[in-house]
Scaffold this motif. Structure first.
Motif, PDB file in Angstrom:
ATOM      1  N   ARG A   1      37.630 -16.780  12.379  1.00 16.66           N
ATOM      2  CA  ARG A   1      38.571 -15.721  12.730  1.00 16.66           C
ATOM      3  C   ARG A   1      39.554 -15.526  11.583  1.00 16.66           C
ATOM      4  NH1 ARG A   1      37.980 -13.977  17.748  1.00 16.66           N
ATOM      5  NH2 ARG A   1      36.841 -15.308  19.193  1.00 16.66           N
ATOM      6  N   LEU A   2      39.665 -14.279  11.144  1.00 17.28           N
ATOM      7  CA  LEU A   2      40.559 -13.932  10.042  1.00 17.28           C
ATOM      8  C   LEU A   2      41.278 -12.638  10.360  1.00 17.28           C
ATOM      9  CD1 LEU A   2      38.234 -14.462   6.931  1.00 17.28           C
ATOM     10  CD2 LEU A   2      40.156 -15.910   7.605  1.00 17.28           C
ATOM     11  N   PHE A   3      42.492 -12.516   9.869  1.00 16.32           N
ATOM     12  CA  PHE A   3      43.206 -11.244   9.944  1.00 16.32           C
ATOM     13  C   PHE A   3      42.978 -10.535   8.610  1.00 16.32           C
ATOM     14  CE2 PHE A   3      46.708  -8.314   9.576  1.00 16.32           C
ATOM     15  CZ  PHE A   3      46.768  -7.769  10.845  1.00 16.32           C
ATOM     16  N   LEU A   4      42.338  -9.378   8.665  1.00 16.45           N
ATOM     17  CA  LEU A   4      42.028  -8.651   7.432  1.00 16.45           C
ATOM     18  C   LEU A   4      42.838  -7.375   7.336  1.00 16.45           C
ATOM     19  CD1 LEU A   4      38.130  -8.986   7.241  1.00 16.45           C
ATOM     20  CD2 LEU A   4      39.878 -10.396   6.107  1.00 16.45           C
ATOM     21  N   ASN A   5      43.374  -7.142   6.165  1.00 11.39           N
ATOM     22  CA  ASN A   5      44.060  -5.885   5.876  1.00 11.39           C
ATOM     23  C   ASN A   5      43.020  -4.823   5.547  1.00 11.39           C
ATOM     24  OD1 ASN A   5      46.829  -6.685   6.142  1.00 11.39           O
ATOM     25  ND2 ASN A   5      46.557  -7.879   4.272  1.00 11.39           N
ATOM     26  N   PRO A   6      43.395  -3.546   5.621  1.00 11.52           N
ATOM     27  CA  PRO A   6      42.456  -2.488   5.262  1.00 11.52           C
ATOM     28  C   PRO A   6      41.918  -2.699   3.847  1.00 11.52           C
ATOM     29  CG  PRO A   6      44.375  -1.545   6.339  1.00 11.52           C
ATOM     30  CD  PRO A   6      44.679  -3.004   6.089  1.00 11.52           C
ATOM     31  N   GLY A   7      40.621  -2.467   3.687  1.00 15.75           N
ATOM     32  CA  GLY A   7      40.016  -2.635   2.370  1.00 15.75           C
ATOM     33  C   GLY A   7      38.516  -2.775   2.466  1.00 15.75           C
ATOM     34  N   VAL A   8      37.911  -2.974   1.311  1.00 19.87           N
ATOM     35  CA  VAL A   8      36.466  -3.168   1.205  1.00 19.87           C
ATOM     36  C   VAL A   8      36.208  -4.646   0.954  1.00 19.87           C
ATOM     37  CG1 VAL A   8      34.384  -2.576  -0.099  1.00 19.87           C
ATOM     38  CG2 VAL A   8      36.157  -0.848   0.286  1.00 19.87           C
ATOM     39  N   TYR A   9      35.274  -5.197   1.717  1.00 21.14           N
ATOM     40  CA  TYR A   9      34.976  -6.630   1.627  1.00 21.14           C
ATOM     41  C   TYR A   9      33.474  -6.825   1.436  1.00 21.14           C
ATOM     42  CZ  TYR A   9      39.660  -7.188   3.570  1.00 21.14           C
ATOM     43  OH  TYR A   9      41.017  -7.136   3.774  1.00 21.14           O
ATOM     44  N   PHE A  10      33.124  -7.965   0.867  1.00 21.34           N
ATOM     45  CA  PHE A  10      31.717  -8.309   0.679  1.00 21.34           C
ATOM     46  C   PHE A  10      31.457  -9.659   1.355  1.00 21.34           C
ATOM     47  CE2 PHE A  10      32.587  -5.189  -2.501  1.00 21.34           C
ATOM     48  CZ  PHE A  10      31.429  -4.415  -2.514  1.00 21.34           C
ATOM     49  N   TYR A  11      30.763  -9.577   2.466  1.00 22.16           N
ATOM     50  CA  TYR A  11      30.463 -10.761   3.282  1.00 22.16           C
ATOM     51  C   TYR A  11      29.300 -11.538   2.660  1.00 22.16           C
ATOM     52  CZ  TYR A  11      28.344 -13.191   7.307  1.00 22.16           C
ATOM     53  OH  TYR A  11      27.783 -14.109   8.148  1.00 22.16           O
ATOM     54  N   CYS A  12      29.460 -12.840   2.561  1.00 26.50           N
ATOM     55  CA  CYS A  12      28.401 -13.707   2.031  1.00 26.50           C
ATOM     56  C   CYS A  12      27.302 -13.885   3.065  1.00 26.50           C
ATOM     57  CB  CYS A  12      28.990 -15.069   1.669  1.00 26.50           C
ATOM     58  SG  CYS A  12      27.729 -16.308   1.306  1.00 26.50           S
ATOM     59  N   ARG A  13      26.085 -13.504   2.712  1.00 22.01           N
ATOM     60  CA  ARG A  13      24.943 -13.668   3.625  1.00 22.01           C
ATOM     61  C   ARG A  13      24.118 -14.901   3.303  1.00 22.01           C
ATOM     62  NH1 ARG A  13      22.607  -7.641   4.806  1.00 22.01           N
ATOM     63  NH2 ARG A  13      22.418  -8.367   6.945  1.00 22.01           N
ATOM     64  N   CYS A  14      24.276 -15.444   2.107  1.00 25.84           N
ATOM     65  CA  CYS A  14      23.447 -16.597   1.733  1.00 25.84           C
ATOM     66  C   CYS A  14      24.021 -17.910   2.257  1.00 25.84           C
ATOM     67  CB  CYS A  14      23.274 -16.667   0.219  1.00 25.84           C
ATOM     68  SG  CYS A  14      24.763 -17.141  -0.690  1.00 25.84           S
ATOM     69  N   GLY A  15      25.314 -17.935   2.508  1.00 24.90           N
ATOM     70  CA  GLY A  15      25.956 -19.155   2.998  1.00 24.90           C
ATOM     71  C   GLY A  15      26.283 -20.156   1.905  1.00 24.90           C
ATOM     72  N   LEU A  16      26.211 -19.743   0.663  1.00 22.93           N
ATOM     73  CA  LEU A  16      26.450 -20.661  -0.459  1.00 22.93           C
ATOM     74  C   LEU A  16      27.773 -20.417  -1.171  1.00 22.93           C
ATOM     75  CD1 LEU A  16      22.844 -20.611  -1.968  1.00 22.93           C
ATOM     76  CD2 LEU A  16      23.861 -22.371  -0.497  1.00 22.93           C
ATOM     77  N   SER A  17      28.510 -19.398  -0.766  1.00 18.20           N
ATOM     78  CA  SER A  17      29.789 -19.140  -1.440  1.00 18.20           C
ATOM     79  C   SER A  17      30.762 -20.279  -1.153  1.00 18.20           C
ATOM     80  CB  SER A  17      30.381 -17.801  -0.991  1.00 18.20           C
ATOM     81  OG  SER A  17      30.768 -17.855   0.361  1.00 18.20           O
ATOM     82  N   ALA A  18      31.760 -20.409  -1.995  1.00 21.94           N
ATOM     83  CA  ALA A  18      32.696 -21.534  -1.889  1.00 21.94           C
ATOM     84  C   ALA A  18      33.418 -21.557  -0.550  1.00 21.94           C
ATOM     85  CB  ALA A  18      33.696 -21.491  -3.036  1.00 21.94           C
ATOM     86  N   ASP A  19      33.790 -20.386  -0.042  1.00 23.11           N
ATOM     87  CA  ASP A  19      34.503 -20.373   1.242  1.00 23.11           C
ATOM     88  C   ASP A  19      33.571 -20.100   2.414  1.00 23.11           C
ATOM     89  OD1 ASP A  19      34.034 -17.634   1.235  1.00 23.11           O
ATOM     90  OD2 ASP A  19      36.135 -17.073   1.028  1.00 23.11           O
ATOM     91  N   GLY A  20      32.309 -19.807   2.132  1.00 19.04           N
ATOM     92  CA  GLY A  20      31.331 -19.576   3.196  1.00 19.04           C
ATOM     93  C   GLY A  20      31.488 -18.256   3.912  1.00 19.04           C
ATOM     94  N   VAL A  21      32.456 -17.468   3.502  1.00 15.81           N
ATOM     95  CA  VAL A  21      32.747 -16.204   4.189  1.00 15.81           C
ATOM     96  C   VAL A  21      32.492 -15.001   3.281  1.00 15.81           C
ATOM     97  CG1 VAL A  21      34.493 -14.857   5.398  1.00 15.81           C
ATOM     98  CG2 VAL A  21      34.475 -17.356   5.606  1.00 15.81           C
ATOM     99  N   PHE A  22      33.130 -15.024   2.112  1.00 14.22           N
ATOM    100  CA  PHE A  22      33.040 -13.868   1.218  1.00 14.22           C
ATOM    101  C   PHE A  22      32.191 -14.199  -0.010  1.00 14.22           C
ATOM    102  CE2 PHE A  22      37.093 -13.316   3.490  1.00 14.22           C
ATOM    103  CZ  PHE A  22      36.786 -12.123   4.126  1.00 14.22           C
ATOM    104  N   CYS A  23      31.456 -13.200  -0.480  1.00 17.99           N
ATOM    105  CA  CYS A  23      30.573 -13.379  -1.632  1.00 17.99           C
ATOM    106  C   CYS A  23      31.362 -13.734  -2.882  1.00 17.99           C
ATOM    107  CB  CYS A  23      29.793 -12.076  -1.869  1.00 17.99           C
ATOM    108  SG  CYS A  23      28.707 -12.143  -3.309  1.00 17.99           S
ATOM    109  N   ASP A  24      30.873 -14.741  -3.592  1.00 16.30           N
ATOM    110  CA  ASP A  24      31.470 -15.095  -4.887  1.00 16.30           C
ATOM    111  C   ASP A  24      30.404 -15.169  -5.979  1.00 16.30           C
ATOM    112  OD1 ASP A  24      30.131 -17.461  -4.388  1.00 16.30           O
ATOM    113  OD2 ASP A  24      31.921 -18.707  -4.301  1.00 16.30           O
TER     114      ASP A  24
END
Ligand code: FES
Length: 83
Positions: A18-41
């Motif tokens: 659960r996150l509070f997100l401000n308006p904007g464009v985001y890139f969700y990580c689908r591989c599950g390997l990003s450092a935070d596991g949430v957003f693509c890096d």
């Protein structure tokens, strides 16, 4: 990690984030390997996965999928209870 593209995403956790997100464009990580596991890096480059772009129009709390198996990415739909 293998040099071969992986067919299955890495399960970060069998729960949502659960996150509070401000308006904007985001890139969700689908591989599950990003450092935070949430957003693509960029960690997906060794896999066949690509990030999922999504737009938040109004600031809001969201529940993002961490098991990476939701059919409604990036949002959790409870699929983690089945894997
Ligand atoms: S790092 Fe996971 S999709 Fe980019």
């Amino acid at each position: 990690m293998s040099d071969q593209p992986s067919a299955e995403p890495n399960i970060v956790a069998k729960k949502c984030k659960r996150l509070f997100l401000n308006p904007g464009v985001y890139f969700y990580c689908r591989c599950g390997l990003s450092a935070d596991g949430v957003f693509c890096d960029g960690a997906h480059k060794a896999t066949s996965f690509v990030p999922k772009k999504f737009v938040i129009e109004d600031a809001q709390e969201v529940a993002l999928c961490l098991c990476k198996h939701t059919p409604n990415a990036p949002y959790c739909d409870g699929t983690h209870k089945l894997i």
